[in-house]
Write a protein that holds these residues in place. Structure first.
Motif, PDB file in Angstrom:
ATOM      1  N   ARG A  11       0.844  -1.189   0.000  1.00  0.00           N
ATOM      2  CA  ARG A  11       0.000   0.000   0.000  1.00  0.00           C
ATOM      3  C   ARG A  11       0.880   1.240   0.000  1.00  0.00           C
ATOM      4  NH1 ARG A  11      -5.240   0.586   0.727  1.00  0.00           N
ATOM      5  NH2 ARG A  11      -5.465  -1.540   1.441  1.00  0.00           N
ATOM      6  N   GLU A  32     -10.003  -4.299   1.767  1.00  0.00           N
ATOM      7  CA  GLU A  32      -9.811  -4.382   3.208  1.00  0.00           C
ATOM      8  C   GLU A  32      -8.463  -5.010   3.508  1.00  0.00           C
ATOM      9  OE1 GLU A  32     -11.587  -7.908   5.348  1.00  0.00           O
ATOM     10  OE2 GLU A  32     -12.948  -7.766   3.645  1.00  0.00           O
ATOM     11  N   LYS A  33      -7.879  -4.651   4.631  1.00  0.00           N
ATOM     12  CA  LYS A  33      -6.619  -5.260   5.048  1.00  0.00           C
ATOM     13  C   LYS A  33      -6.920  -6.599   5.697  1.00  0.00           C
ATOM     14  CE  LYS A  33      -3.420  -1.540   5.892  1.00  0.00           C
ATOM     15  NZ  LYS A  33      -2.684  -0.773   6.879  1.00  0.00           N
ATOM     16  N   VAL A  34      -6.092  -7.571   5.401  1.00  0.00           N
ATOM     17  CA  VAL A  34      -6.210  -8.878   6.034  1.00  0.00           C
ATOM     18  C   VAL A  34      -4.949  -9.083   6.860  1.00  0.00           C
ATOM     19  CG1 VAL A  34      -6.422 -11.355   5.634  1.00  0.00           C
ATOM     20  CG2 VAL A  34      -7.584  -9.765   4.113  1.00  0.00           C
ATOM     21  N   TRP A  35      -5.100  -9.044   8.177  1.00  0.00           N
ATOM     22  CA  TRP A  35      -3.939  -9.128   9.054  1.00  0.00           C
ATOM     23  C   TRP A  35      -3.441 -10.559   9.220  1.00  0.00           C
ATOM     24  CZ3 TRP A  35      -1.239  -5.016  10.046  1.00  0.00           C
ATOM     25  CH2 TRP A  35      -1.867  -3.772  10.010  1.00  0.00           C
ATOM     26  N   PHE A  36      -4.336 -11.524   9.230  1.00  0.00           N
ATOM     27  CA  PHE A  36      -3.965 -12.919   9.410  1.00  0.00           C
ATOM     28  C   PHE A  36      -4.503 -13.729   8.243  1.00  0.00           C
ATOM     29  CE2 PHE A  36      -4.364 -11.036  13.643  1.00  0.00           C
ATOM     30  CZ  PHE A  36      -3.080 -11.231  14.113  1.00  0.00           C
ATOM     31  N   SER A  40      -8.184 -16.024   7.577  1.00  0.00           N
ATOM     32  CA  SER A  40      -9.230 -15.196   6.975  1.00  0.00           C
ATOM     33  C   SER A  40     -10.237 -15.969   6.139  1.00  0.00           C
ATOM     34  CB  SER A  40      -8.603 -14.114   6.101  1.00  0.00           C
ATOM     35  OG  SER A  40      -8.037 -14.701   4.939  1.00  0.00           O
TER      36      SER A  40
END
Length: 57
Positions: A11, A32-36, A40
């Protein structure tokens, strides 16, 4: 219900656009951000995954 595709990329700090490893440019707010990622349940983009595997070795 279809699964969402998860792209890998970076990003931009300046304008928030996301440049994916498969060559897409997604504007700020378009993803959307996917942290894991492993938790997910999103389907990984096969092209992004292949590029990531090649560059991480």
């Amino acid at each position: 219900m279809s699964k969402q595709i998860m792209h890998l990329g970076n990003r931009s700090w300046w304008d928030g656009t996301l440049k994916t490893l498969c060559g897409l440019t997604i504007p700020d707010g378009g993803a959307e951000k996917v942290w894991f990622p492993s938790l997910s349940r999103h389907t990984p983009c096969p092209t992004c995954e292949a590029v990531h595997q090649r560059t991480s070795r």
